[in-house]
Design a protein around this motif. Sequence first.
Motif, PDB file in Angstrom:
ATOM      1  N   MET A 317       1.514  -1.209 -14.053  1.00  0.00           N
ATOM      2  CA  MET A 317       0.792  -1.275 -12.719  1.00  0.00           C
ATOM      3  C   MET A 317       1.666  -1.931 -11.799  1.00  0.00           C
ATOM      4  SD  MET A 317      -3.151  -2.184 -13.839  1.00  0.00           S
ATOM      5  CE  MET A 317      -4.220  -1.108 -14.505  1.00  0.00           C
ATOM      6  N   LEU A 318       2.613  -2.957 -12.280  1.00  0.00           N
ATOM      7  CA  LEU A 318       3.421  -3.483 -11.409  1.00  0.00           C
ATOM      8  C   LEU A 318       4.420  -2.377 -10.776  1.00  0.00           C
ATOM      9  CD1 LEU A 318       4.274  -6.852 -13.361  1.00  0.00           C
ATOM     10  CD2 LEU A 318       3.095  -6.614 -10.981  1.00  0.00           C
ATOM     11  N   LEU A 319       4.920  -1.723 -11.763  1.00  0.00           N
ATOM     12  CA  LEU A 319       5.846  -0.560 -11.340  1.00  0.00           C
ATOM     13  C   LEU A 319       5.470   0.370 -10.289  1.00  0.00           C
ATOM     14  CD1 LEU A 319       7.363   0.458 -14.702  1.00  0.00           C
ATOM     15  CD2 LEU A 319       8.822  -0.489 -12.805  1.00  0.00           C
ATOM     16  N   ILE A 320       4.024   0.778 -10.530  1.00  0.00           N
ATOM     17  CA  ILE A 320       3.260   1.375  -9.528  1.00  0.00           C
ATOM     18  C   ILE A 320       3.238   0.780  -8.334  1.00  0.00           C
ATOM     19  CG2 ILE A 320       1.066   2.576  -8.583  1.00  0.00           C
ATOM     20  CD1 ILE A 320       0.736   3.234 -11.862  1.00  0.00           C
ATOM     21  N   TYR A 321       2.914  -0.602  -8.012  1.00  0.00           N
ATOM     22  CA  TYR A 321       2.815  -1.389  -6.978  1.00  0.00           C
ATOM     23  C   TYR A 321       4.041  -1.504  -6.103  1.00  0.00           C
ATOM     24  CZ  TYR A 321       2.131  -5.255  -3.582  1.00  0.00           C
ATOM     25  OH  TYR A 321       1.816  -5.636  -2.489  1.00  0.00           O
ATOM     26  N   PHE A 322       5.242  -1.702  -6.872  1.00  0.00           N
ATOM     27  CA  PHE A 322       6.498  -1.904  -6.191  1.00  0.00           C
ATOM     28  C   PHE A 322       7.178  -0.919  -5.861  1.00  0.00           C
ATOM     29  CE2 PHE A 322       6.436  -6.005  -8.591  1.00  0.00           C
ATOM     30  CZ  PHE A 322       6.420  -6.944  -7.539  1.00  0.00           C
ATOM     31  N   LEU A 323       6.729   0.386  -6.479  1.00  0.00           N
ATOM     32  CA  LEU A 323       7.090   1.830  -6.034  1.00  0.00           C
ATOM     33  C   LEU A 323       6.163   2.447  -5.241  1.00  0.00           C
ATOM     34  CD1 LEU A 323       8.788   2.804  -9.446  1.00  0.00           C
ATOM     35  CD2 LEU A 323      10.049   1.817  -7.336  1.00  0.00           C
ATOM     36  N   ARG A 324       5.135   1.546  -4.669  1.00  0.00           N
ATOM     37  CA  ARG A 324       3.874   2.564  -4.063  1.00  0.00           C
ATOM     38  C   ARG A 324       4.453   3.513  -2.870  1.00  0.00           C
ATOM     39  NH1 ARG A 324       4.243  -2.595  -2.662  1.00  0.00           N
ATOM     40  NH2 ARG A 324       4.016  -3.387  -0.676  1.00  0.00           N
ATOM     41  N   ASP A 325       5.341   3.060  -2.162  1.00  0.00           N
ATOM     42  CA  ASP A 325       5.835   3.738  -0.898  1.00  0.00           C
ATOM     43  C   ASP A 325       6.476   5.007  -1.541  1.00  0.00           C
ATOM     44  OD1 ASP A 325       5.162   1.982   0.872  1.00  0.00           O
ATOM     45  OD2 ASP A 325       7.162   0.929   0.986  1.00  0.00           O
ATOM     46  N   TYR A 326       7.373   5.103  -2.529  1.00  0.00           N
ATOM     47  CA  TYR A 326       7.860   6.388  -3.204  1.00  0.00           C
ATOM     48  C   TYR A 326       6.652   7.049  -3.652  1.00  0.00           C
ATOM     49  CZ  TYR A 326      12.220   3.908  -2.778  1.00  0.00           C
ATOM     50  OH  TYR A 326      13.373   3.339  -2.246  1.00  0.00           O
ATOM     51  N   VAL A 327       5.678   6.532  -4.671  1.00  0.00           N
ATOM     52  CA  VAL A 327       4.648   7.287  -4.677  1.00  0.00           C
ATOM     53  C   VAL A 327       3.788   8.045  -3.727  1.00  0.00           C
ATOM     54  CG1 VAL A 327       2.278   7.101  -6.121  1.00  0.00           C
ATOM     55  CG2 VAL A 327       4.330   5.593  -6.712  1.00  0.00           C
ATOM     56  N   ILE A 328       3.481   7.324  -2.860  1.00  0.00           N
ATOM     57  CA  ILE A 328       3.055   7.878  -1.402  1.00  0.00           C
ATOM     58  C   ILE A 328       3.677   9.265  -1.112  1.00  0.00           C
ATOM     59  CG2 ILE A 328       2.152   7.781   0.725  1.00  0.00           C
ATOM     60  CD1 ILE A 328       1.504   4.691  -0.006  1.00  0.00           C
ATOM     61  N   GLN A 329       5.084   9.006  -0.745  1.00  0.00           N
ATOM     62  CA  GLN A 329       5.773   9.928  -0.473  1.00  0.00           C
ATOM     63  C   GLN A 329       6.101  11.232  -1.448  1.00  0.00           C
ATOM     64  OE1 GLN A 329       6.837  10.029   2.885  1.00  0.00           O
ATOM     65  NE2 GLN A 329       7.884  11.841   2.589  1.00  0.00           N
ATOM     66  N   ILE A 330       5.905  10.861  -2.487  1.00  0.00           N
ATOM     67  CA  ILE A 330       6.176  12.233  -3.705  1.00  0.00           C
ATOM     68  C   ILE A 330       4.940  12.613  -3.896  1.00  0.00           C
ATOM     69  CG2 ILE A 330       6.431  12.652  -6.115  1.00  0.00           C
ATOM     70  CD1 ILE A 330       8.614  10.168  -6.125  1.00  0.00           C
ATOM     71  N   ILE A 331       3.625  11.931  -4.167  1.00  0.00           N
ATOM     72  CA  ILE A 331       2.422  12.701  -4.195  1.00  0.00           C
ATOM     73  C   ILE A 331       1.767  13.049  -2.920  1.00  0.00           C
ATOM     74  CG2 ILE A 331       0.355  12.493  -5.742  1.00  0.00           C
ATOM     75  CD1 ILE A 331       1.676  10.207  -7.198  1.00  0.00           C
ATOM     76  N   TYR A 332       1.415  12.162  -2.206  1.00  0.00           N
ATOM     77  CA  TYR A 332       0.676  12.393  -0.718  1.00  0.00           C
ATOM     78  C   TYR A 332       1.549  12.140   0.363  1.00  0.00           C
ATOM     79  CZ  TYR A 332      -3.192  12.059  -4.129  1.00  0.00           C
ATOM     80  OH  TYR A 332      -4.096  12.406  -5.341  1.00  0.00           O
ATOM     81  N   PRO A 333       2.660  12.997   0.872  1.00  0.00           N
ATOM     82  CA  PRO A 333       3.150  12.722   1.970  1.00  0.00           C
ATOM     83  C   PRO A 333       2.205  12.738   3.041  1.00  0.00           C
ATOM     84  CG  PRO A 333       4.061  14.704   0.667  1.00  0.00           C
ATOM     85  CD  PRO A 333       2.605  14.305  -0.227  1.00  0.00           C
ATOM     86  N   ASP A 334       2.445  11.672   4.124  1.00  0.00           N
ATOM     87  CA  ASP A 334       1.679  11.541   5.509  1.00  0.00           C
ATOM     88  C   ASP A 334       0.612  10.661   5.027  1.00  0.00           C
ATOM     89  OD1 ASP A 334       3.787  12.819   6.747  1.00  0.00           O
ATOM     90  OD2 ASP A 334       2.600  14.955   6.260  1.00  0.00           O
ATOM     91  N   PHE A 335       0.354  10.525   3.917  1.00  0.00           N
ATOM     92  CA  PHE A 335      -1.091   9.557   3.458  1.00  0.00           C
ATOM     93  C   PHE A 335      -0.649   7.958   3.532  1.00  0.00           C
ATOM     94  CE2 PHE A 335      -4.473  12.306   1.126  1.00  0.00           C
ATOM     95  CZ  PHE A 335      -3.843  13.509   1.970  1.00  0.00           C
ATOM     96  N   HIS A 336       0.374   7.719   4.613  1.00  0.00           N
ATOM     97  CA  HIS A 336       0.629   6.434   4.900  1.00  0.00           C
ATOM     98  C   HIS A 336      -0.385   5.309   4.780  1.00  0.00           C
ATOM     99  CE1 HIS A 336       4.538   8.286   5.196  1.00  0.00           C
ATOM    100  NE2 HIS A 336       4.278   8.855   6.044  1.00  0.00           N
ATOM    101  N   ALA A 337      -1.429   5.461   5.125  1.00  0.00           N
ATOM    102  CA  ALA A 337      -2.647   4.417   5.372  1.00  0.00           C
ATOM    103  C   ALA A 337      -2.812   3.886   3.741  1.00  0.00           C
ATOM    104  CB  ALA A 337      -3.699   4.707   6.065  1.00  0.00           C
TER     105      ALA A 337
END
Length: 428
Positions: A317-337
Amino acid sequence: MKIPQSIRGNLLLKMTSLNAGVIVVRLVISFFIQRMLALMVGEAGIAKIGSLRNLLEILSSFASVGIFSGIVKYVAEYKEDKEQLQKLFSTTFVFTVFGTLLVSLVLFFGADYLSNTIFDSPDYIYLIKLLAVIVPFISMYRVFNGIVNGLSRYKKLAGIDLFSYILSAILTVVLLLTNNIDGALVAIAITPALQFSVLLFIFVKVLREYVQFSKLTFKIPLAKELLAFSLMSFFSTVLLNYVEIDIRVMIQKRITMADAGIWTAMTNISKNYMVFSSAIFTLYVLPKFAGIHNKTDFKVELFNVYKTLLPLFGVGMLLIYFLRDYVIQIIYPDFHAMGPLFKWQLLGDFVRLAAIVLVYQFLAKKMVRNFIFSEIISLALFYILSYYLAGIYGVEGVVMAHFIRYVLYFFVVSFLVFRYFKKQKSKS
């Protein structure tokens, strides 16, 4: 370097490592599909898919009359007792026939109402009627899956889970590319039929060994025992998914459709890693807790589960949190909110994990009243806090409600579990 025997002999760790591989593959596939969905159907499409998945969970519980955990428990207890198993399967047969017929009829004749209520549109009547046809597969898969779980065939189950998920993913991609959102919804709707086919193909010999289909009778000798699990499933599955659908509709109406899709996307990420824990709990924790009858042994096993799983989940979960911007960009582009939602969702899921381990004691010991009470508290907190905090913080308020709800839920469940052992001690 030699691995210590305590690690090599840890069954929970073996299950965890095996499921970890399956989950990693599932996550990679899921990320790819979620990205395709985000790009092709947008936030509104993601919201509709979320509502369909909630509906499937509700149907899974109703069609099998909510006895999945009961099947796991009693198969684990009676696997050497053919007579008791036959009583269990006859009761299960009657329950599922009744549940399947009732649910199919409601879906078929109530398709117009359900389409407007769940999707806020009459355009999905065809989808609801399709589900009416799929319901028998949903109930049979749920029952057979419970039998295999009760037998603790965790290696084959991991393979089944992965193979059926890959087939479902391929179908989703093909229908999405050819029919957009309608294709994706149809693929998700018929996935239970695929899952059932794969499980039956791999486990048909095992099922024949334990289930004497020719000797099934229209009798319900274990009705009382299984109905307790039906009641618990209603509160844990049916009401939970109903509340999620209602909250999604609330977000659409009070905020925006885009925000409903963003919240659904956040819960999709959460469900992808939380599915790992549910597989472990059903295969390991439920059978283990069923055989523990004193506080000392329970605390030892609880500590074993916590020390094995919580650090692994915490690091993930810590990894997901610190990499959240990359996760959003990879999985849900433009879902920046989605960015601000991660901390509340992850914190809530971590506390939820710790609480659910304790909740399996309710299932193992059929503590129906305690289970229902804790679930009502949990759902009421989530419902009330979501409506209140969404008015102040928007969609972020809903995930804040998720965190607060599970913190309070953990303390309620802890109190009820250890009160049970205190009462047991006073009786002896």
